[in-house]
Design a protein around this motif. Structure first.
Motif, PDB file in Angstrom:
ATOM      1  N   ILE A  42       1.147  -1.203   0.089  1.00  0.00           N
ATOM      2  CA  ILE A  42       0.516  -0.342   0.295  1.00  0.00           C
ATOM      3  C   ILE A  42       0.928   1.625  -0.252  1.00  0.00           C
ATOM      4  O   ILE A  42       0.115   2.538  -0.287  1.00  0.00           O
ATOM      5  CB  ILE A  42      -0.954  -0.064   1.542  1.00  0.00           C
ATOM      6  N   LEU A  43       2.165   0.940   0.058  1.00  0.00           N
ATOM      7  CA  LEU A  43       3.201   2.287  -0.037  1.00  0.00           C
ATOM      8  C   LEU A  43       2.483   3.431  -1.031  1.00  0.00           C
ATOM      9  O   LEU A  43       3.115   4.486  -0.570  1.00  0.00           O
ATOM     10  CB  LEU A  43       4.666   1.593  -0.288  1.00  0.00           C
ATOM     11  N   ASP A  44       2.535   2.880  -2.010  1.00  0.00           N
ATOM     12  CA  ASP A  44       2.452   3.992  -3.058  1.00  0.00           C
ATOM     13  C   ASP A  44       0.748   4.939  -2.900  1.00  0.00           C
ATOM     14  O   ASP A  44       1.188   6.080  -3.039  1.00  0.00           O
ATOM     15  CB  ASP A  44       2.738   3.524  -4.456  1.00  0.00           C
ATOM     16  N   THR A  45       0.179   4.231  -3.214  1.00  0.00           N
ATOM     17  CA  THR A  45      -1.222   5.507  -2.106  1.00  0.00           C
ATOM     18  C   THR A  45      -0.977   5.469  -1.105  1.00  0.00           C
ATOM     19  O   THR A  45      -1.007   7.103  -1.904  1.00  0.00           O
ATOM     20  CB  THR A  45      -1.905   3.689  -2.662  1.00  0.00           C
ATOM     21  N   VAL A  46      -0.806   5.603  -0.368  1.00  0.00           N
ATOM     22  CA  VAL A  46      -0.675   5.855   1.064  1.00  0.00           C
ATOM     23  C   VAL A  46       0.303   7.051   0.969  1.00  0.00           C
ATOM     24  O   VAL A  46       0.181   8.668   1.343  1.00  0.00           O
ATOM     25  CB  VAL A  46      -0.366   4.931   2.135  1.00  0.00           C
ATOM     26  N   GLU A  47       1.409   7.254   0.095  1.00  0.00           N
ATOM     27  CA  GLU A  47       2.912   8.357  -0.043  1.00  0.00           C
ATOM     28  C   GLU A  47       1.698   9.012  -0.825  1.00  0.00           C
ATOM     29  O   GLU A  47       1.835  10.091  -0.211  1.00  0.00           O
ATOM     30  CB  GLU A  47       4.099   7.136  -0.383  1.00  0.00           C
ATOM     31  N   LEU A  48       1.250   9.063  -1.566  1.00  0.00           N
ATOM     32  CA  LEU A  48       0.926   9.958  -2.835  1.00  0.00           C
ATOM     33  C   LEU A  48      -0.570  10.436  -2.187  1.00  0.00           C
ATOM     34  O   LEU A  48      -0.778  11.955  -1.686  1.00  0.00           O
ATOM     35  CB  LEU A  48       0.234   9.207  -3.190  1.00  0.00           C
ATOM     36  N   LEU A  49      -1.282   9.875  -1.832  1.00  0.00           N
ATOM     37  CA  LEU A  49      -2.303  10.703  -0.044  1.00  0.00           C
ATOM     38  C   LEU A  49      -2.063  11.927   0.645  1.00  0.00           C
ATOM     39  O   LEU A  49      -2.180  12.607   1.228  1.00  0.00           O
ATOM     40  CB  LEU A  49      -3.334   9.410   0.085  1.00  0.00           C
ATOM     41  N   THR A  50      -0.894  11.625   1.599  1.00  0.00           N
ATOM     42  CA  THR A  50       0.060  11.611   2.438  1.00  0.00           C
ATOM     43  C   THR A  50       0.528  13.450   1.894  1.00  0.00           C
ATOM     44  O   THR A  50      -0.151  14.073   2.276  1.00  0.00           O
ATOM     45  CB  THR A  50       1.112  11.457   2.756  1.00  0.00           C
ATOM     46  N   SER A  51       0.750  12.699   0.637  1.00  0.00           N
ATOM     47  CA  SER A  51       1.695  14.047  -0.436  1.00  0.00           C
ATOM     48  C   SER A  51       0.523  14.864  -0.788  1.00  0.00           C
ATOM     49  O   SER A  51       0.608  16.511  -0.188  1.00  0.00           O
ATOM     50  CB  SER A  51       2.416  13.463  -1.208  1.00  0.00           C
ATOM     51  N   GLU A  52      -0.446  14.432  -0.974  1.00  0.00           N
ATOM     52  CA  GLU A  52      -1.865  15.481  -1.494  1.00  0.00           C
ATOM     53  C   GLU A  52      -2.347  16.142  -0.020  1.00  0.00           C
ATOM     54  O   GLU A  52      -2.002  17.688  -0.361  1.00  0.00           O
ATOM     55  CB  GLU A  52      -2.934  15.236  -2.119  1.00  0.00           C
ATOM     56  N   MET A  53      -2.775  15.541   1.056  1.00  0.00           N
ATOM     57  CA  MET A  53      -3.128  15.907   2.724  1.00  0.00           C
ATOM     58  C   MET A  53      -2.087  17.259   2.759  1.00  0.00           C
ATOM     59  O   MET A  53      -2.113  18.335   3.360  1.00  0.00           O
ATOM     60  CB  MET A  53      -3.156  15.344   3.080  1.00  0.00           C
ATOM     61  N   THR A  55       0.543  19.015   1.283  1.00  0.00           N
ATOM     62  CA  THR A  55       1.603  19.933   0.139  1.00  0.00           C
ATOM     63  C   THR A  55      -0.181  20.988   0.503  1.00  0.00           C
ATOM     64  O   THR A  55      -0.710  22.270   0.388  1.00  0.00           O
ATOM     65  CB  THR A  55       1.286  19.400  -0.684  1.00  0.00           C
ATOM     66  N   ASN A  56      -2.111  20.307   0.676  1.00  0.00           N
ATOM     67  CA  ASN A  56      -2.899  21.229   0.343  1.00  0.00           C
ATOM     68  C   ASN A  56      -2.858  22.135   1.750  1.00  0.00           C
ATOM     69  O   ASN A  56      -2.985  22.733   1.767  1.00  0.00           O
ATOM     70  CB  ASN A  56      -4.006  20.450   0.060  1.00  0.00           C
ATOM     71  N   THR A  57      -2.899  21.364   2.844  1.00  0.00           N
ATOM     72  CA  THR A  57      -2.489  22.034   4.409  1.00  0.00           C
ATOM     73  C   THR A  57      -1.367  23.131   4.287  1.00  0.00           C
ATOM     74  O   THR A  57      -2.180  24.560   4.890  1.00  0.00           O
ATOM     75  CB  THR A  57      -2.228  20.727   5.210  1.00  0.00           C
ATOM     76  N   TYR A  58      -0.274  23.328   3.461  1.00  0.00           N
ATOM     77  CA  TYR A  58       0.448  24.292   3.520  1.00  0.00           C
ATOM     78  C   TYR A  58      -0.284  25.287   2.127  1.00  0.00           C
ATOM     79  O   TYR A  58       0.419  26.421   3.534  1.00  0.00           O
ATOM     80  CB  TYR A  58       1.881  23.490   2.973  1.00  0.00           C
TER      81      TYR A  58
END
Length: 68
Positions: A42-53, A55-58
């Motif tokens: 699940i690494l790639d999917t979770v990494e992508l979702l974390t990055s999006e979350m 980045t949007n927060t920033y």
């Protein structure tokens, strides 16, 4: 109704500064945690979702961030 919880539940908290580098720190942390728990599938999917979350927060807030 009964609530079922997986036996290997784990919780992590990460505090990130309001800094564009926070996204990279969050991705590296997620990668390390999932690898440590043997969850590479699940690494790639979770990494992508974390990055999006993160980045949007920033981009859309002004203060320090806390994710739990």
């Amino acid at each position: 109704m009964r609530t079922v919880s997986p036996p290997d539940t784990w919780v992590y908290a990460l505090r990130l500064p309001h800094d564009p580098r926070a996204t990279r720190v969050a991705r590296m942390t997620v990668r390390s945690v999932l690898a440590g728990h043997g969850r590479l599938e699940i690494l790639d999917t979770v990494e992508l979702l974390t990055s999006e979350m993160v980045t949007n927060t920033y981009l859309h807030t002004k203060g320090p961030h806390h994710s739990a």
